[in-house]
Every structure is written in structure tokens, then in C-alpha cells.
Design a protein around this motif. Structure first.
Motif, PDB file in Angstrom:
ATOM      1  N   VAL A 123       0.857  -1.178   0.000  1.00  0.00           N
ATOM      2  CA  VAL A 123       0.000   0.000   0.000  1.00  0.00           C
ATOM      3  C   VAL A 123       0.896   1.231   0.000  1.00  0.00           C
ATOM      4  O   VAL A 123       1.803   1.342   0.829  1.00  0.00           O
ATOM      5  CB  VAL A 123      -0.927   0.035   1.234  1.00  0.00           C
ATOM      6  CG1 VAL A 123      -1.744   1.318   1.262  1.00  0.00           C
ATOM      7  CG2 VAL A 123      -1.832  -1.193   1.268  1.00  0.00           C
ATOM      8  N   PRO A 130      -0.843  -7.450  -5.165  1.00  0.00           N
ATOM      9  CA  PRO A 130      -1.673  -6.260  -5.231  1.00  0.00           C
ATOM     10  C   PRO A 130      -0.928  -5.030  -4.715  1.00  0.00           C
ATOM     11  O   PRO A 130      -0.237  -5.093  -3.698  1.00  0.00           O
ATOM     12  CB  PRO A 130      -2.875  -6.585  -4.346  1.00  0.00           C
ATOM     13  CG  PRO A 130      -2.438  -7.702  -3.466  1.00  0.00           C
ATOM     14  CD  PRO A 130      -1.333  -8.420  -4.178  1.00  0.00           C
ATOM     15  N   LEU A 163      -1.925  -1.087  -3.883  1.00  0.00           N
ATOM     16  CA  LEU A 163      -3.007  -0.123  -3.759  1.00  0.00           C
ATOM     17  C   LEU A 163      -2.438   1.233  -3.413  1.00  0.00           C
ATOM     18  O   LEU A 163      -1.441   1.333  -2.678  1.00  0.00           O
ATOM     19  CB  LEU A 163      -4.003  -0.554  -2.678  1.00  0.00           C
ATOM     20  CG  LEU A 163      -4.904  -1.717  -3.096  1.00  0.00           C
ATOM     21  CD1 LEU A 163      -4.248  -3.028  -2.781  1.00  0.00           C
ATOM     22  CD2 LEU A 163      -6.249  -1.607  -2.443  1.00  0.00           C
ATOM     23  N   THR A 166      -4.945   0.838  -8.481  1.00  0.00           N
ATOM     24  CA  THR A 166      -6.086   0.492  -7.641  1.00  0.00           C
ATOM     25  C   THR A 166      -6.087   1.518  -6.518  1.00  0.00           C
ATOM     26  O   THR A 166      -5.172   1.540  -5.696  1.00  0.00           O
ATOM     27  CB  THR A 166      -5.960  -0.932  -7.080  1.00  0.00           C
ATOM     28  OG1 THR A 166      -5.855  -1.844  -8.179  1.00  0.00           O
ATOM     29  CG2 THR A 166      -7.154  -1.288  -6.220  1.00  0.00           C
ATOM     30  N   ALA A 198      -7.674   3.712  -3.247  1.00  0.00           N
ATOM     31  CA  ALA A 198      -8.474   3.604  -2.031  1.00  0.00           C
ATOM     32  C   ALA A 198      -8.513   4.984  -1.387  1.00  0.00           C
ATOM     33  O   ALA A 198      -7.624   5.799  -1.595  1.00  0.00           O
ATOM     34  CB  ALA A 198      -7.866   2.584  -1.073  1.00  0.00           C
ATOM     35  N   GLU A 200      -7.126   2.088   5.856  1.00  0.00           N
ATOM     36  CA  GLU A 200      -7.910   0.953   6.339  1.00  0.00           C
ATOM     37  C   GLU A 200      -8.604   0.247   5.184  1.00  0.00           C
ATOM     38  O   GLU A 200      -8.650  -0.980   5.120  1.00  0.00           O
ATOM     39  CB  GLU A 200      -8.923   1.412   7.402  1.00  0.00           C
ATOM     40  CG  GLU A 200      -8.304   1.878   8.693  1.00  0.00           C
ATOM     41  CD  GLU A 200      -7.657   3.279   8.602  1.00  0.00           C
ATOM     42  OE1 GLU A 200      -7.992   4.063   7.672  1.00  0.00           O
ATOM     43  OE2 GLU A 200      -6.800   3.571   9.454  1.00  0.00           O
ATOM     44  N   GLU A 201      -9.175   1.030   4.252  1.00  0.00           N
ATOM     45  CA  GLU A 201      -9.826   0.444   3.084  1.00  0.00           C
ATOM     46  C   GLU A 201      -8.827  -0.344   2.246  1.00  0.00           C
ATOM     47  O   GLU A 201      -9.097  -1.474   1.822  1.00  0.00           O
ATOM     48  CB  GLU A 201     -10.473   1.533   2.215  1.00  0.00           C
ATOM     49  CG  GLU A 201     -11.091   1.009   0.932  1.00  0.00           C
ATOM     50  CD  GLU A 201     -11.498   2.100  -0.046  1.00  0.00           C
ATOM     51  OE1 GLU A 201     -11.732   1.750  -1.207  1.00  0.00           O
ATOM     52  OE2 GLU A 201     -11.567   3.293   0.337  1.00  0.00           O
ATOM     53  N   ALA A 202      -7.669   0.246   2.019  1.00  0.00           N
ATOM     54  CA  ALA A 202      -6.638  -0.429   1.212  1.00  0.00           C
ATOM     55  C   ALA A 202      -6.198  -1.727   1.866  1.00  0.00           C
ATOM     56  O   ALA A 202      -6.107  -2.769   1.195  1.00  0.00           O
ATOM     57  CB  ALA A 202      -5.436   0.505   1.017  1.00  0.00           C
ATOM     58  N   GLY A 220      -7.858  -3.573   3.904  1.00  0.00           N
ATOM     59  CA  GLY A 220      -8.957  -4.519   3.866  1.00  0.00           C
ATOM     60  C   GLY A 220      -9.132  -5.173   2.506  1.00  0.00           C
ATOM     61  O   GLY A 220      -9.718  -6.247   2.395  1.00  0.00           O
ATOM     62  N   ARG A 221      -8.602  -4.563   1.465  1.00  0.00           N
ATOM     63  CA  ARG A 221      -8.734  -5.099   0.111  1.00  0.00           C
ATOM     64  C   ARG A 221      -7.585  -6.018  -0.286  1.00  0.00           C
ATOM     65  O   ARG A 221      -7.598  -6.595  -1.370  1.00  0.00           O
ATOM     66  CB  ARG A 221      -8.864  -3.944  -0.872  1.00  0.00           C
ATOM     67  CG  ARG A 221     -10.194  -3.218  -0.694  1.00  0.00           C
ATOM     68  CD  ARG A 221     -10.276  -1.921  -1.421  1.00  0.00           C
ATOM     69  NE  ARG A 221     -10.248  -2.077  -2.876  1.00  0.00           N
ATOM     70  CZ  ARG A 221     -10.256  -1.061  -3.719  1.00  0.00           C
ATOM     71  NH1 ARG A 221     -10.301   0.180  -3.264  1.00  0.00           N
ATOM     72  NH2 ARG A 221     -10.218  -1.263  -5.008  1.00  0.00           N
ATOM     73  N   ILE A 222      -6.585  -6.147   0.595  1.00  0.00           N
ATOM     74  CA  ILE A 222      -5.457  -7.044   0.297  1.00  0.00           C
ATOM     75  C   ILE A 222      -5.769  -8.436   0.805  1.00  0.00           C
ATOM     76  O   ILE A 222      -6.255  -8.633   1.858  1.00  0.00           O
ATOM     77  CB  ILE A 222      -4.130  -6.503   0.899  1.00  0.00           C
ATOM     78  CG1 ILE A 222      -3.745  -5.259   0.157  1.00  0.00           C
ATOM     79  CG2 ILE A 222      -3.040  -7.558   0.850  1.00  0.00           C
ATOM     80  CD1 ILE A 222      -2.454  -4.623   0.598  1.00  0.00           C
TER      81      ILE A 222
END
Length: 118
Positions: free
Chosen positions: A52, A82, A84, A106, A108, A112-114, A116-118
Motif C-alpha cells: 500500500v 496487489p 493499492l 487500484t 483507495a 484501512e480500506e486499502a 482490507g482489500r489485500i
């Protein structure tokens, strides 16, 4: 005396559970883009689960900073990792949108959102 780029941008690297978070602050331009490029390249290795890049504290994002992100994105794709980008402010979103890189990164809105997407 510190190098000029050190005053323009800084990157804090945090590693936890196979995820690397790069918290970038300052200005990413031609004289400071390596401050992001080097740790981003180091983060993208076999075995990492995700990366991230948090740009919420970036005040300016120039073409050299965008190039560092694109290079990192290509490397991440090659590794199947990934990557982000956390981007919310006008100083960061505008250059990403203006160059059409919203189709490449990608994005975010929060760390926190980033995560959570991993």
C-alpha cells in the motif's frame, strides 16, 4: 546538511503480516521521486502479500512521482502482488486523473480500506 530531496519527500515503511505500507509525505517531483522509488522497489519482492502506498500526506505529485508509481505498479503486476494507492487530496488525485492513471492504479480513500482489500 541534508540533501534537497530529503526535505521534499519522506517515506516511512511499515511491514506487518506480509504487507508493506509506504507512508509518503511532502512533495514528489523530479528531485525527490527516488525517495519513493527505492523503498517501493525494495517492498516488491517474492513473498510479500501486498503493498500500500499511502499518499494522504503528499502536497505535490509531479510526473516523476507518477512514474515511480507506474513502475511499481508494473513490477507488482509481474509478481502477482496487489499494489493499492491511497489518494484523497486534490494535489494527488488531480494528476492521477489527468493522466488517465485511474485505470492503472487500484485506488483507495483510506489506509484501512486499502488494507482490507489485500
Amino acid at each position: 546538511m541534508p540533501e534537497p530531496s530529503a526535505a521534499l519527500a519522506s517515506v516511512q515503511v511499515d511491514r506487518s503480516d506480509g504487507v508493506v505500507v509506504l507512508r509518503v509525505s511532502g512533495e514528489l517531483d523530479a528531485s525527490s521521486a527516488d525517495e519513493l522509488a527505492r523503498p517501493l522497489k525494495s517492498a516488491l519482492v517474492d513473498g510479500v502479500r501486498g503493498v500500500v502506498v499511502d499518499l494522504t500526506q503528499v502536497r505535490f505529485l509531479g510526473s516523476a512521482g507518477l512514474e515511480s508509481l507506474v513502475t511499481g505498479s508494473k513490477r507488482a503486476d509481474g509478481l502477482g502482488v496487489p499494489l493499492l494507492v491511497v489518494a484523497v487530496g486534490r494535489a494527488v488525485l488531480r494528476p492521477i486523473e489527468a493522466t488517465g492513471l485511474t485505470a492503472v492504479f487500484t485506488l483507495a480513500e483510506t489506509l484501512e480500506e486499502a488494507l482490507g482489500r489485500i
